[in-house]
Design a protein around this motif. Structure first.
Motif, PDB file in Angstrom:
ATOM      1  N   GLY A  86      56.796  59.429 -84.615  1.00 12.86           N
ATOM      2  CA  GLY A  86      55.879  60.565 -84.561  1.00 12.86           C
ATOM      3  C   GLY A  86      55.245  60.859 -83.225  1.00 12.86           C
ATOM      4  N   VAL A  87      55.931  60.506 -82.131  1.00  6.91           N
ATOM      5  CA  VAL A  87      55.379  60.784 -80.801  1.00  6.91           C
ATOM      6  C   VAL A  87      56.433  61.457 -79.922  1.00  6.91           C
ATOM      7  CG1 VAL A  87      53.787  58.844 -80.932  1.00  6.91           C
ATOM      8  CG2 VAL A  87      56.034  58.516 -79.895  1.00  6.91           C
ATOM      9  N   THR A  88      56.011  61.845 -78.728  1.00 11.13           N
ATOM     10  CA  THR A  88      56.898  62.454 -77.742  1.00 11.13           C
ATOM     11  C   THR A  88      57.287  61.418 -76.700  1.00 11.13           C
ATOM     12  OG1 THR A  88      55.796  64.593 -78.011  1.00 11.13           O
ATOM     13  CG2 THR A  88      57.137  64.305 -76.040  1.00 11.13           C
ATOM     14  N   VAL A  89      58.544  61.450 -76.265  1.00 10.74           N
ATOM     15  CA  VAL A  89      58.985  60.499 -75.252  1.00 10.74           C
ATOM     16  C   VAL A  89      58.712  61.041 -73.854  1.00 10.74           C
ATOM     17  CG1 VAL A  89      61.359  61.341 -74.913  1.00 10.74           C
ATOM     18  CG2 VAL A  89      60.867  58.896 -74.659  1.00 10.74           C
ATOM     19  N   GLU A  90      58.395  60.145 -72.934  1.00 11.61           N
ATOM     20  CA  GLU A  90      58.263  60.502 -71.513  1.00 11.61           C
ATOM     21  C   GLU A  90      59.061  59.490 -70.710  1.00 11.61           C
ATOM     22  OE1 GLU A  90      54.862  59.968 -68.209  1.00 11.61           O
ATOM     23  OE2 GLU A  90      54.305  61.374 -69.819  1.00 11.61           O
ATOM     24  N   LEU A  91      60.198  59.929 -70.147  1.00 11.05           N
ATOM     25  CA  LEU A  91      61.023  59.040 -69.339  1.00 11.05           C
ATOM     26  C   LEU A  91      60.590  59.140 -67.887  1.00 11.05           C
ATOM     27  CD1 LEU A  91      62.926  59.986 -71.883  1.00 11.05           C
ATOM     28  CD2 LEU A  91      64.621  58.680 -70.639  1.00 11.05           C
ATOM     29  N   THR A  92      60.259  57.999 -67.300  1.00  9.51           N
ATOM     30  CA  THR A  92      59.771  57.986 -65.927  1.00  9.51           C
ATOM     31  C   THR A  92      60.581  57.003 -65.085  1.00  9.51           C
ATOM     32  OG1 THR A  92      57.806  57.640 -64.548  1.00  9.51           O
ATOM     33  CG2 THR A  92      58.024  56.235 -66.459  1.00  9.51           C
ATOM     34  N   GLU A  93      60.965  57.430 -63.886  1.00  9.98           N
ATOM     35  CA  GLU A  93      61.787  56.590 -63.014  1.00  9.98           C
ATOM     36  C   GLU A  93      60.941  55.492 -62.394  1.00  9.98           C
ATOM     37  OE1 GLU A  93      65.503  57.181 -59.940  1.00  9.98           O
ATOM     38  OE2 GLU A  93      64.075  58.818 -60.192  1.00  9.98           O
ATOM     39  N   ILE A  94      61.458  54.270 -62.421  1.00 12.55           N
ATOM     40  CA  ILE A  94      60.708  53.119 -61.929  1.00 12.55           C
ATOM     41  C   ILE A  94      61.509  52.348 -60.882  1.00 12.55           C
ATOM     42  CG2 ILE A  94      59.467  52.841 -64.112  1.00 12.55           C
ATOM     43  CD1 ILE A  94      61.375  50.487 -64.756  1.00 12.55           C
ATOM     44  N   ASP A  95      60.812  51.486 -60.178  1.00 17.67           N
ATOM     45  CA  ASP A  95      61.445  50.510 -59.288  1.00 17.67           C
ATOM     46  C   ASP A  95      61.917  49.371 -60.188  1.00 17.67           C
ATOM     47  OD1 ASP A  95      62.037  48.381 -57.593  1.00 17.67           O
ATOM     48  OD2 ASP A  95      60.411  48.826 -56.198  1.00 17.67           O
ATOM     49  N   TRP A  96      63.230  49.197 -60.313  1.00 16.44           N
ATOM     50  CA  TRP A  96      63.773  48.218 -61.263  1.00 16.44           C
ATOM     51  C   TRP A  96      63.292  46.804 -60.979  1.00 16.44           C
ATOM     52  CZ3 TRP A  96      65.418  48.909 -65.857  1.00 16.44           C
ATOM     53  CH2 TRP A  96      66.197  47.934 -66.516  1.00 16.44           C
ATOM     54  N   ASP A  97      63.046  46.505 -59.736  1.00 19.58           N
ATOM     55  CA  ASP A  97      62.599  45.165 -59.359  1.00 19.58           C
ATOM     56  C   ASP A  97      61.183  44.878 -59.875  1.00 19.58           C
ATOM     57  OD1 ASP A  97      63.229  42.737 -58.164  1.00 19.58           O
ATOM     58  OD2 ASP A  97      62.300  43.264 -56.264  1.00 19.58           O
ATOM     59  N   LYS A  98      60.441  45.939 -60.259  1.00 24.30           N
ATOM     60  CA  LYS A  98      59.054  45.776 -60.719  1.00 24.30           C
ATOM     61  C   LYS A  98      58.895  46.116 -62.196  1.00 24.30           C
ATOM     62  CE  LYS A  98      57.180  46.859 -56.135  1.00 24.30           C
ATOM     63  NZ  LYS A  98      56.338  47.794 -55.342  1.00 24.30           N
ATOM     64  N   LYS A  99      60.009  46.152 -62.927  1.00 25.40           N
ATOM     65  CA  LYS A  99      59.983  46.629 -64.307  1.00 25.40           C
ATOM     66  C   LYS A  99      59.046  45.835 -65.215  1.00 25.40           C
ATOM     67  CE  LYS A  99      64.341  44.167 -65.304  1.00 25.40           C
ATOM     68  NZ  LYS A  99      64.494  43.659 -63.906  1.00 25.40           N
ATOM     69  N   THR A 100      59.076  44.489 -65.130  1.00 30.79           N
ATOM     70  CA  THR A 100      58.224  43.695 -66.027  1.00 30.79           C
ATOM     71  C   THR A 100      56.749  43.838 -65.653  1.00 30.79           C
ATOM     72  OG1 THR A 100      58.603  41.713 -64.670  1.00 30.79           O
ATOM     73  CG2 THR A 100      60.040  42.038 -66.555  1.00 30.79           C
ATOM     74  N   GLU A 101      56.472  43.959 -64.370  1.00 31.03           N
ATOM     75  CA  GLU A 101      55.092  44.151 -63.914  1.00 31.03           C
ATOM     76  C   GLU A 101      54.532  45.477 -64.440  1.00 31.03           C
ATOM     77  OE1 GLU A 101      52.891  45.238 -59.709  1.00 31.03           O
ATOM     78  OE2 GLU A 101      54.660  43.945 -59.637  1.00 31.03           O
ATOM     79  N   LEU A 102      55.332  46.543 -64.368  1.00 27.12           N
ATOM     80  CA  LEU A 102      54.912  47.860 -64.845  1.00 27.12           C
ATOM     81  C   LEU A 102      54.690  47.855 -66.349  1.00 27.12           C
ATOM     82  CD1 LEU A 102      57.388  50.053 -62.748  1.00 27.12           C
ATOM     83  CD2 LEU A 102      54.917  49.856 -62.397  1.00 27.12           C
ATOM     84  N   LEU A 103      55.498  47.086 -67.054  1.00 30.64           N
ATOM     85  CA  LEU A 103      55.357  46.980 -68.502  1.00 30.64           C
ATOM     86  C   LEU A 103      54.059  46.253 -68.851  1.00 30.64           C
ATOM     87  CD1 LEU A 103      56.915  47.591 -71.139  1.00 30.64           C
ATOM     88  CD2 LEU A 103      57.919  45.313 -70.959  1.00 30.64           C
ATOM     89  N   LYS A 104      53.812  45.152 -68.170  1.00 27.44           N
ATOM     90  CA  LYS A 104      52.630  44.335 -68.475  1.00 27.44           C
ATOM     91  C   LYS A 104      51.324  45.049 -68.141  1.00 27.44           C
ATOM     92  CE  LYS A 104      54.929  39.858 -67.846  1.00 27.44           C
ATOM     93  NZ  LYS A 104      55.037  38.649 -66.981  1.00 27.44           N
ATOM     94  N   ASN A 105      51.319  45.831 -67.037  1.00 29.93           N
ATOM     95  CA  ASN A 105      50.055  46.470 -66.664  1.00 29.93           C
ATOM     96  C   ASN A 105      49.817  47.807 -67.369  1.00 29.93           C
ATOM     97  OD1 ASN A 105      51.404  48.559 -65.236  1.00 29.93           O
ATOM     98  ND2 ASN A 105      51.253  47.490 -63.276  1.00 29.93           N
ATOM     99  N   GLY A 106      50.737  48.184 -68.264  1.00 26.97           N
ATOM    100  CA  GLY A 106      50.518  49.383 -69.064  1.00 26.97           C
ATOM    101  C   GLY A 106      50.995  50.674 -68.438  1.00 26.97           C
TER     102      GLY A 106
END
Length: 272
Positions: A86-106
């Motif tokens: 029931g939500v809308t998706v937002e795909l955003t380009e990331i630095d792959w080397d920082k993927k887990t950090e971006l996930l953890k910090n929200g």
């Protein structure tokens, strides 16, 4: 009432600090809450804000831009999953080397980008059940493939590889020389322009980009370094993991995954 100048300065300074403390608590720079609040599950958090933020890179045919819109096998699956909750998706380009950090910090809620499941990854984030098979392959100029047809023959080559990728991990383990780039596309371009001898990328991507008439059809591959599986990544202990597992199981059963695989030419990656 008149306020003395010194008192006014002191008042403004205190107010400014208080405002900074208030706006900085649990919010990102754009004012949107960065990650679930205490006691709130990931699913509740995503549904409360109405947006499911997915971290991706330019990785055809999984996620890539077409007329400024993200499309691809993973992009379409992520959109369907977002709709299912029931939500809308937002795909955003990331630095792959920082993927887990971006996930953890929200900064993102999910990594859905042809991500290889590894033991190291499972220690840092919550991984879904595997949903596609894959491999890492050595890609080089087609004219040199006959000369370098084994991993041993490639040991003195200079590789180009995406930072933080499985390919980089394999090359590091094999102690082969390599230069890191931000994306797999940059690594492929480096090989084509003869700035590097070869790269290690996903079989799915290699097959897509080196096919007849494609951007890198002067490159080829005949060496596979491993067998692997793709997974979707969430924050540790996220209830979204089980939710996406249910979604992926249903997508296999109703033919959605098979249909998408056929659309994007990756039928061989579908799990048996």
């Amino acid at each position: 009432m008149r306020i003395h100048k010194k008192n006014m300065i002191r008042f403004l300074a205190t107010a400014t600090i208080s405002l900074m403390m208030f706006t900085g608590c649990g919010q990102s720079k754009d004012g949107v809450a960065a990650g679930p609040e205490a006691g709130q599950s990931d699913l509740e958090y995503v549904q409360s804000k109405g947006i499911f933020v997915v971290g991706v890179t330019d990785f055809a045919p999984m996620d890539y831009r077409s007329k400024e819109e993200w499309t691809g096998f993973d992009a379409d699956l992520a959109k369907a999953f977002a709709e299912s909750i029931g939500v809308t998706v937002e795909l955003t380009e990331i630095d792959w080397d920082k993927k887990t950090e971006l996930l953890k910090n929200g900064s993102i809620d999910c990594i859905w980008n042809g991500m290889t499941m590894t033991e190291e990854l499972q220690e840092t984030i919550s991984c879904s059940e595997p949903y596609l098979s894959n491999a890492q392959v050595v890609v080089m100029r087609s004219s040199e493939m006959e000369q370098y047809d084994t991993t041993e023959a490639c040991q003195h080559l200079l590789f180009a590889v995406e930072a933080g990728s499985t390919g980089e991990s394999l090359l590091k383990e094999m102690k082969y020389r390599y230069t890191s780039f931000s994306t797999q596309m940059e690594a492929l371009t480096s090989v084509r322009e003869k700035k590097a001898d070869a790269t290690v990328i996903d079989l799915i991507m290699a097959g897509y980009y080196t096919g007849d008439g494609q951007e890198f059809d002067d490159l080829g591959f005949n060496i596979s370094l491993n067998d692997e599986k793709f997974c979707v990544g969430f924050r540790k202990d996220s209830d979204l993991t089980e939710k996406v597992n249910e979604f992926l199981k249903a997508a296999y059963e109703d033919g959605t995954i098979h249909s998408l695989a056929e659309r994007y030419g990756i039928e061989s990656a579908v799990l048996k």
